[in-house]
Design a protein around this motif. Structure first.
Motif, PDB file in Angstrom:
ATOM      1  N   PRO A 143     -75.634 -85.456   2.757  1.00 42.61           N
ATOM      2  CA  PRO A 143     -75.722 -86.706   1.738  1.00 42.61           C
ATOM      3  C   PRO A 143     -74.648 -87.854   2.228  1.00 42.61           C
ATOM      4  O   PRO A 143     -73.449 -87.183   2.474  1.00 42.61           O
ATOM      5  CB  PRO A 143     -75.419 -85.956   0.550  1.00 42.61           C
ATOM      6  CG  PRO A 143     -75.634 -84.465   0.704  1.00 42.61           C
ATOM      7  CD  PRO A 143     -75.238 -84.168   2.122  1.00 42.61           C
ATOM      8  N   PRO A 144     -74.911 -88.932   2.043  1.00 43.04           N
ATOM      9  CA  PRO A 144     -73.942 -89.966   2.250  1.00 43.04           C
ATOM     10  C   PRO A 144     -73.038 -90.265   0.991  1.00 43.04           C
ATOM     11  O   PRO A 144     -72.338 -91.103   1.106  1.00 43.04           O
ATOM     12  CB  PRO A 144     -74.781 -91.245   2.359  1.00 43.04           C
ATOM     13  CG  PRO A 144     -75.869 -90.806   1.531  1.00 43.04           C
ATOM     14  CD  PRO A 144     -76.200 -89.449   1.495  1.00 43.04           C
ATOM     15  N   PHE A 145     -72.981 -89.175  -0.001  1.00 45.42           N
ATOM     16  CA  PHE A 145     -71.930 -89.247  -0.898  1.00 45.42           C
ATOM     17  C   PHE A 145     -71.706 -87.963  -1.247  1.00 45.42           C
ATOM     18  O   PHE A 145     -72.567 -87.104  -1.042  1.00 45.42           O
ATOM     19  CB  PHE A 145     -72.768 -90.074  -2.133  1.00 45.42           C
ATOM     20  CG  PHE A 145     -74.272 -89.564  -2.549  1.00 45.42           C
ATOM     21  CD1 PHE A 145     -74.550 -88.526  -3.104  1.00 45.42           C
ATOM     22  CD2 PHE A 145     -75.244 -90.518  -2.030  1.00 45.42           C
ATOM     23  CE1 PHE A 145     -76.025 -87.971  -3.462  1.00 45.42           C
ATOM     24  CE2 PHE A 145     -76.714 -90.033  -2.116  1.00 45.42           C
ATOM     25  CZ  PHE A 145     -76.865 -88.882  -2.711  1.00 45.42           C
ATOM     26  N   PRO A 146     -70.665 -87.652  -2.284  1.00 43.91           N
ATOM     27  CA  PRO A 146     -70.609 -86.367  -2.661  1.00 43.91           C
ATOM     28  C   PRO A 146     -71.721 -85.446  -3.408  1.00 43.91           C
ATOM     29  O   PRO A 146     -72.018 -86.237  -4.582  1.00 43.91           O
ATOM     30  CB  PRO A 146     -69.094 -86.412  -3.561  1.00 43.91           C
ATOM     31  CG  PRO A 146     -68.773 -87.582  -3.130  1.00 43.91           C
ATOM     32  CD  PRO A 146     -69.762 -88.464  -2.871  1.00 43.91           C
ATOM     33  N   LEU A 147     -72.160 -84.365  -3.368  1.00 39.78           N
ATOM     34  CA  LEU A 147     -73.173 -83.767  -3.927  1.00 39.78           C
ATOM     35  C   LEU A 147     -72.825 -82.265  -4.133  1.00 39.78           C
ATOM     36  O   LEU A 147     -72.468 -81.561  -3.107  1.00 39.78           O
ATOM     37  CB  LEU A 147     -74.449 -83.797  -2.948  1.00 39.78           C
ATOM     38  CG  LEU A 147     -75.840 -82.808  -3.625  1.00 39.78           C
ATOM     39  CD1 LEU A 147     -76.178 -83.623  -4.807  1.00 39.78           C
ATOM     40  CD2 LEU A 147     -76.871 -83.096  -2.574  1.00 39.78           C
ATOM     41  N   SER A 148     -72.760 -81.913  -5.397  1.00 44.77           N
ATOM     42  CA  SER A 148     -72.213 -80.585  -5.790  1.00 44.77           C
ATOM     43  C   SER A 148     -73.421 -79.959  -6.759  1.00 44.77           C
ATOM     44  O   SER A 148     -74.575 -80.638  -7.092  1.00 44.77           O
ATOM     45  CB  SER A 148     -71.067 -80.649  -6.591  1.00 44.77           C
ATOM     46  OG  SER A 148     -71.319 -81.387  -7.793  1.00 44.77           O
ATOM     47  N   CYS A 149     -73.294 -78.590  -6.946  1.00 43.92           N
ATOM     48  CA  CYS A 149     -74.234 -77.852  -7.765  1.00 43.92           C
ATOM     49  C   CYS A 149     -73.383 -76.823  -8.476  1.00 43.92           C
ATOM     50  O   CYS A 149     -72.562 -76.140  -7.978  1.00 43.92           O
ATOM     51  CB  CYS A 149     -75.035 -77.235  -6.728  1.00 43.92           C
ATOM     52  SG  CYS A 149     -76.154 -76.326  -7.468  1.00 43.92           S
ATOM     53  N   SER A 150     -73.876 -76.542  -9.893  1.00 46.11           N
ATOM     54  CA  SER A 150     -73.288 -75.885 -10.777  1.00 46.11           C
ATOM     55  C   SER A 150     -74.234 -75.057 -11.570  1.00 46.11           C
ATOM     56  O   SER A 150     -75.317 -75.772 -11.955  1.00 46.11           O
ATOM     57  CB  SER A 150     -72.485 -76.533 -11.836  1.00 46.11           C
ATOM     58  OG  SER A 150     -71.600 -77.217 -10.896  1.00 46.11           O
ATOM     59  N   VAL A 151     -74.050 -73.703 -11.702  1.00 46.62           N
ATOM     60  CA  VAL A 151     -74.927 -73.083 -12.699  1.00 46.62           C
ATOM     61  C   VAL A 151     -73.999 -72.576 -14.016  1.00 46.62           C
ATOM     62  O   VAL A 151     -72.964 -71.986 -13.534  1.00 46.62           O
ATOM     63  CB  VAL A 151     -75.461 -71.687 -12.051  1.00 46.62           C
ATOM     64  CG1 VAL A 151     -76.064 -70.721 -12.856  1.00 46.62           C
ATOM     65  CG2 VAL A 151     -76.124 -72.069 -10.567  1.00 46.62           C
ATOM     66  N   ILE A 152     -74.639 -72.917 -14.964  1.00 46.43           N
ATOM     67  CA  ILE A 152     -73.803 -72.720 -16.173  1.00 46.43           C
ATOM     68  C   ILE A 152     -74.371 -71.354 -16.892  1.00 46.43           C
ATOM     69  O   ILE A 152     -75.462 -71.352 -17.337  1.00 46.43           O
ATOM     70  CB  ILE A 152     -74.048 -73.787 -17.288  1.00 46.43           C
ATOM     71  CG1 ILE A 152     -73.438 -75.183 -16.579  1.00 46.43           C
ATOM     72  CG2 ILE A 152     -73.377 -73.539 -18.610  1.00 46.43           C
ATOM     73  CD1 ILE A 152     -73.817 -76.235 -17.467  1.00 46.43           C
ATOM     74  N   TYR A 153     -73.744 -70.501 -16.883  1.00 48.29           N
ATOM     75  CA  TYR A 153     -74.047 -69.130 -17.599  1.00 48.29           C
ATOM     76  C   TYR A 153     -73.704 -69.135 -18.783  1.00 48.29           C
ATOM     77  O   TYR A 153     -74.132 -68.543 -19.849  1.00 48.29           O
ATOM     78  CB  TYR A 153     -73.426 -68.084 -16.669  1.00 48.29           C
ATOM     79  CG  TYR A 153     -74.081 -67.666 -15.367  1.00 48.29           C
ATOM     80  CD1 TYR A 153     -75.270 -66.970 -15.247  1.00 48.29           C
ATOM     81  CD2 TYR A 153     -73.441 -68.353 -14.178  1.00 48.29           C
ATOM     82  CE1 TYR A 153     -75.658 -66.839 -13.881  1.00 48.29           C
ATOM     83  CE2 TYR A 153     -74.090 -68.247 -12.909  1.00 48.29           C
ATOM     84  CZ  TYR A 153     -75.055 -67.150 -12.822  1.00 48.29           C
ATOM     85  OH  TYR A 153     -75.786 -67.307 -11.732  1.00 48.29           O
TER      86      TYR A 153
END
Length: 317
Positions: free
Chosen positions: A221-231
């Motif tokens: 990606p040309p920008f910061p891309l993150s991912c989070s799982v909220i338990y």
């Protein structure tokens, strides 16, 4: 981290009437001329103070004019509402019911889709922007459909604007004629989405399409891309954003929401949330932060500063 259940209130810029600056300039000029640029015309010591008689006269004026005295706890007697003629009320009600029934029959004749179980009807979609269709969804209550519910406050008829994607938002290369033809023929009303602000609809569709394209090509990606799982509030783990996005299609977009907009010069900094169709009990959304510059929404991907995929297992159960 976004809050899927409790979005922050959107603060919108104050709109200034175009005549207010001119009015303000005239008032300032008049004030300067009368007061000789701020000098009082009458000395403060020469100003007479109201006497007891003056105050009594003022009270009498207030009483005569039925005006509420801010220093008094006594409210004036309310002005009685004139009684309506029962015959006039009955006549107007009958005319409204007949005319309303005739007009609603014409509106209903233009419906092209329905969800009979939930009492939803759709009219003919129309082009919106470069890659979308807009369609009105009419929700008819159970009271009208012959299955009265317990909620007497339910509206008989509610109308909601929905949107559908008919071509790639990030690569719109169709003519106006193509858009009119495609939208007029669109009937997949189950795969439409809602928006709280029509100004952000196409921008968010473009960003969603671009993200899916990046994920399918496994590109950087040309920008910061993150991912989070909220338990849980204190149990948040990282995940693979591209792997998650590869499991979705454009038809999985169900809602876009503008969280905030800050206007800066000709452009604006914004924060949006894109909600996707649930996977089981998982609530999945994408948080977007970007800057919008004047121009076509099809280039919105260039203004993205960061994006985060959020999988909320806690609110999904």
């Amino acid at each position: 981290m976004i809050d899927l259940l409790c979005p922050p209130a959107t603060i919108r810029p104050m709109r200034i009437h175009p005549m207010r600056p001119l009015m303000l300039a005239v008032m300032l000029a008049a004030g300067a001329a009368i007061g000789f640029f701020g000098r009082p015309l009458v000395k403060r010591d020469a100003i007479e103070r109201p006497s007891a008689v003056d105050l009594n006269d003022a009270a009498a004026i207030l009483d005569a004019g039925n005006i509420v005295d801010p220093l008094s706890d006594v409210s004036p007697s309310p002005t009685p509402t004139p009684a309506l003629n029962p015959a006039t009320v009955a006549r107007d009600q009958a005319r409204a019911a007949k005319l309303g029934a005739d007009l609603m029959r014409k509106v209903g004749a233009r419906f092209v889709g329905l969800d009979e179980r939930d009492g939803l009807f759709f009219d003919t979609p129309k082009p919106f922007g470069d890659s979308l269709c807009r369609v009105n969804m009419y929700a008819v209550s159970e009271n009208i459909r012959g299955a009265p519910d317990q909620d007497s406050w339910t509206d008989d008829l509610a109308i909601e604007r929905r949107y559908a994607i008919w071509t790639s938002p990030s690569r719109p290369d169709r003519s106006d004629a193509d858009a009119r033809s495609a939208c007029a023929a669109y009937r997949d009303f189950e795969h439409t989405f809602s928006a709280d602000d029509s100004l952000t609809v196409e921008r968010d569709a473009v960003v969603f399409d671009a993200l899916l394209t990046i994920a399918r090509g496994n590109a950087k990606p040309p920008f910061p891309l993150s991912c989070s799982v909220i338990y849980a509030p204190k149990n948040i783990k990282a995940c693979d954003a591209l792997a998650v996005l590869r499991r979705f299609a454009l038809t999985d977009l169900v809602q876009v929401r503008n969280e905030s907009t800050k206007y800066e010069g000709p452009g604006s900094a914004y924060s949006d949330t894109l909600f996707m169709r649930e996977r089981g009990k998982l609530n999945i959304a994408i948080s977007i932060e970007g800057v919008r510059q004047p121009g076509r929404d099809s280039e919105a991907i260039k203004g993205i500063k960061r994006a985060e995929v959020v999988i909320d297992r806690e609110c999904g159960g």
